[in-house]
Scaffold this motif. Structure first.
Motif, mmCIF file in Angstrom:
data_model
loop_
_atom_site.group_PDB
_atom_site.id
_atom_site.type_symbol
_atom_site.label_atom_id
_atom_site.label_comp_id
_atom_site.label_asym_id
_atom_site.label_seq_id
_atom_site.Cartn_x
_atom_site.Cartn_y
_atom_site.Cartn_z
ATOM 1 N N GLU A 1 -4.130 3.040 3.894
ATOM 2 C CA GLU A 1 -5.090 2.904 4.987
ATOM 3 C C GLU A 1 -4.569 1.810 5.909
ATOM 4 O OE1 GLU A 1 -9.650 3.361 4.825
ATOM 5 O OE2 GLU A 1 -9.300 1.201 4.667
ATOM 6 N N ASN A 2 -4.458 2.121 7.167
ATOM 7 C CA ASN A 2 -3.901 1.173 8.143
ATOM 8 C C ASN A 2 -2.532 0.654 7.700
ATOM 9 O OD1 ASN A 2 -6.233 1.375 9.780
ATOM 10 N ND2 ASN A 2 -7.268 -0.161 8.526
ATOM 11 N N SER A 3 -1.697 1.588 7.226
ATOM 12 C CA SER A 3 -0.317 1.302 6.794
ATOM 13 C C SER A 3 -0.245 0.381 5.585
ATOM 14 C CB SER A 3 0.497 0.694 7.951
ATOM 15 O OG SER A 3 0.541 1.589 9.048
ATOM 16 N N LYS A 4 -1.334 0.230 4.844
ATOM 17 C CA LYS A 4 -1.369 -0.603 3.644
ATOM 18 C C LYS A 4 -1.599 0.280 2.422
ATOM 19 C CE LYS A 4 -4.102 -4.310 1.506
ATOM 20 N NZ LYS A 4 -5.262 -5.236 1.699
ATOM 21 N N ILE A 5 -0.780 0.106 1.386
ATOM 22 C CA ILE A 5 -0.978 0.867 0.151
ATOM 23 C C ILE A 5 -2.192 0.306 -0.582
ATOM 24 C CG2 ILE A 5 -0.017 1.456 -2.104
ATOM 25 C CD1 ILE A 5 2.741 1.478 -0.860
ATOM 26 N N ILE A 6 -3.202 1.148 -0.752
ATOM 27 C CA ILE A 6 -4.442 0.701 -1.394
ATOM 28 C C ILE A 6 -4.650 1.320 -2.771
ATOM 29 C CG2 ILE A 6 -5.544 0.248 0.818
ATOM 30 C CD1 ILE A 6 -7.069 2.914 0.478
ATOM 31 N N ALA A 7 -3.854 2.336 -3.136
ATOM 32 C CA ALA A 7 -3.980 2.973 -4.445
ATOM 33 C C ALA A 7 -2.675 3.691 -4.769
ATOM 34 C CB ALA A 7 -5.145 3.960 -4.474
ATOM 35 N N ARG B 1 11.295 2.643 -1.061
ATOM 36 C CA ARG B 1 10.916 1.576 -0.136
ATOM 37 C C ARG B 1 9.546 0.994 -0.456
ATOM 38 N NH1 ARG B 1 11.709 5.059 5.186
ATOM 39 N NH2 ARG B 1 10.633 6.471 3.741
ATOM 40 N N ASP B 2 8.724 1.760 -1.192
ATOM 41 C CA ASP B 2 7.368 1.323 -1.526
ATOM 42 C C ASP B 2 7.305 0.479 -2.794
ATOM 43 O OD1 ASP B 2 6.040 2.752 0.622
ATOM 44 O OD2 ASP B 2 6.483 4.594 -0.503
ATOM 45 N N ILE B 3 8.403 0.376 -3.527
ATOM 46 C CA ILE B 3 8.355 -0.251 -4.849
ATOM 47 C C ILE B 3 7.802 -1.675 -4.813
ATOM 48 C CG2 ILE B 3 9.794 -1.142 -6.734
ATOM 49 C CD1 ILE B 3 11.385 1.439 -6.617
ATOM 50 N N PRO B 4 8.207 -2.558 -3.905
ATOM 51 C CA PRO B 4 7.616 -3.907 -3.913
ATOM 52 C C PRO B 4 6.089 -3.892 -3.788
ATOM 53 C CG PRO B 4 9.591 -3.874 -2.566
ATOM 54 C CD PRO B 4 9.284 -2.440 -2.903
ATOM 55 N N ALA B 5 5.564 -3.059 -2.879
ATOM 56 C CA ALA B 5 4.109 -2.979 -2.712
ATOM 57 C C ALA B 5 3.451 -2.331 -3.924
ATOM 58 C CB ALA B 5 3.765 -2.198 -1.442
ATOM 59 N N LEU B 6 4.094 -1.311 -4.491
ATOM 60 C CA LEU B 6 3.545 -0.660 -5.683
ATOM 61 C C LEU B 6 3.493 -1.629 -6.864
ATOM 62 C CD1 LEU B 6 5.375 2.789 -5.457
ATOM 63 C CD2 LEU B 6 2.966 2.337 -4.946
ATOM 64 N N LYS B 7 4.517 -2.441 -6.993
ATOM 65 C CA LYS B 7 4.545 -3.403 -8.096
ATOM 66 C C LYS B 7 3.451 -4.458 -7.918
ATOM 67 C CE LYS B 7 8.637 -4.403 -9.555
ATOM 68 N NZ LYS B 7 9.958 -5.024 -9.781
ATOM 69 N N ARG B 8 3.242 -4.913 -6.690
ATOM 70 C CA ARG B 8 2.168 -5.884 -6.435
ATOM 71 C C ARG B 8 0.810 -5.278 -6.763
ATOM 72 N NH1 ARG B 8 5.361 -7.023 -1.832
ATOM 73 N NH2 ARG B 8 4.022 -5.716 -0.511
ATOM 74 N N LEU B 9 0.623 -4.013 -6.398
ATOM 75 C CA LEU B 9 -0.637 -3.327 -6.710
ATOM 76 C C LEU B 9 -0.833 -3.241 -8.215
ATOM 77 C CD1 LEU B 9 -3.100 -1.540 -5.889
ATOM 78 C CD2 LEU B 9 -1.520 0.409 -5.918
ATOM 79 N N TRP B 10 0.221 -2.868 -8.935
ATOM 80 C CA TRP B 10 0.175 -2.747 -10.402
ATOM 81 C C TRP B 10 -0.271 -4.068 -11.022
ATOM 82 C CZ3 TRP B 10 2.401 1.507 -13.409
ATOM 83 C CH2 TRP B 10 2.467 1.266 -14.779
#
Length: 260
Positions: free
Chosen positions: A48-54, A10-19
């Motif tokens: 942090e605050n439900s946001k993937i930061i790392a 479920r985290d893949i879209p956010a992880l890809k944006r971070l990458w």
């Protein structure tokens, strides 16, 4: 408050944006990682605050028959750096890896500053390479499409001990990943090489082979004046290693493939 957790699909879209925010990567290269390498990697996130930061990823491999991993893709959003977030995330990931049975963690820092950063986390610079130049010796046969049938056997024949044994899926992923940036792969039943051309020189980033003659037969199908091999052993720093638990630290380890 920062929370460290194991990431899931479920985290893949956010992880890809971070990458893509943190690395100068083409989107298709990031797509390849999440589609082809993530299935045999372990993803970890800091929120942090439900946001993937790392995030950071541990890609499965083995070292001298023991479970190991290659740590890659360590990324922190710019506004959250220099707060100890990545140090905490890596410690969390390594604790989970040790619980899973991993004996070694290996990585490739991109610059001297990162070598110092990882040294503070217990990694040691025990990975070195040497570079060998081959000159063209006439024409050889044609390269074949596809990977050798048994890449495990080629790696063992080529390196012996103290090297990261990569699964076949990782090698095929790496070939596709590098191809996005114009880096090519040639193979035969007895050898495989990933190389980059520059000024009529083929820089061989990674090669596995059962004999040097088999490698030459393969490389000389590539039109170049000379071939620079990256080989195991030597004084040029090429990564770091940290034992987990009470496992002994090898004197010298060859990483081979390097990822982001």
């Amino acid at each position: 408050m920062v929370r460290y957790e194991i990431a899931d699909s479920r985290d893949i879209p956010a992880l890809k944006r971070l990458w893509l925010t943190c690395f100068e990567e083409k989107p298709e290269a990031a797509d390849l990682f999440f589609e082809k390498a993530l299935p045999f990697s372990h993803a970890y996130k800091a929120e942090e605050n439900s946001k993937i930061i790392a995030a950071v990823y541990l890609t499965d491999c083995t070292l001298n028959g023991a479970r190991a991993h290659y740590l890659c893709g360590a990324a922190t959003l710019p506004g959250y750096r220099n707060r100890g977030v990545m140090s905490g995330l890596i410690c969390f990931a390594l604790a989970d890896a040790e619980k899973r049975g991993d004996a070694y963690s290996v990585l490739f820092p991109a610059d001297e500053g990162l070598y110092r950063f990882y040294a503070r986390l217990g990694y040691e610079s025990r990975c070195g390479i040497r570079r060998t130049c081959l000159r063209r010796e006439g024409e050889r046969g044609m390269a074949e499409n596809g990977f050798p049938a048994d890449t495990d056997a080629l790696q063992k024949a080529c390196f012996g001990r103290d090297f990261l044994l990569w699964r076949r899926e990782l090698l095929t992923f790496a070939s596709d990943y590098y191809a996005v940036y114009g880096i090519r792969t040639v193979s035969s039943p007895h050898a495989m090489a990933i190389y980059e051309m520059e000024n009529n020189t083929a820089y061989v980033l990674y090669a596995v082979y059962d004999t040097m003659e088999a490698l030459k037969n393969l490389l000389f199908t590539v039109k170049a004046e000379q071939y620079i091999l990256t080989q195991a052993g030597g004084d040029e720093p090429y990564g770091m290693i940290r034992p987990l638990g009470n496992n002994p630290l090898p004197d010298e380890v060859f990483i081979g493939i390097t990822l982001n």
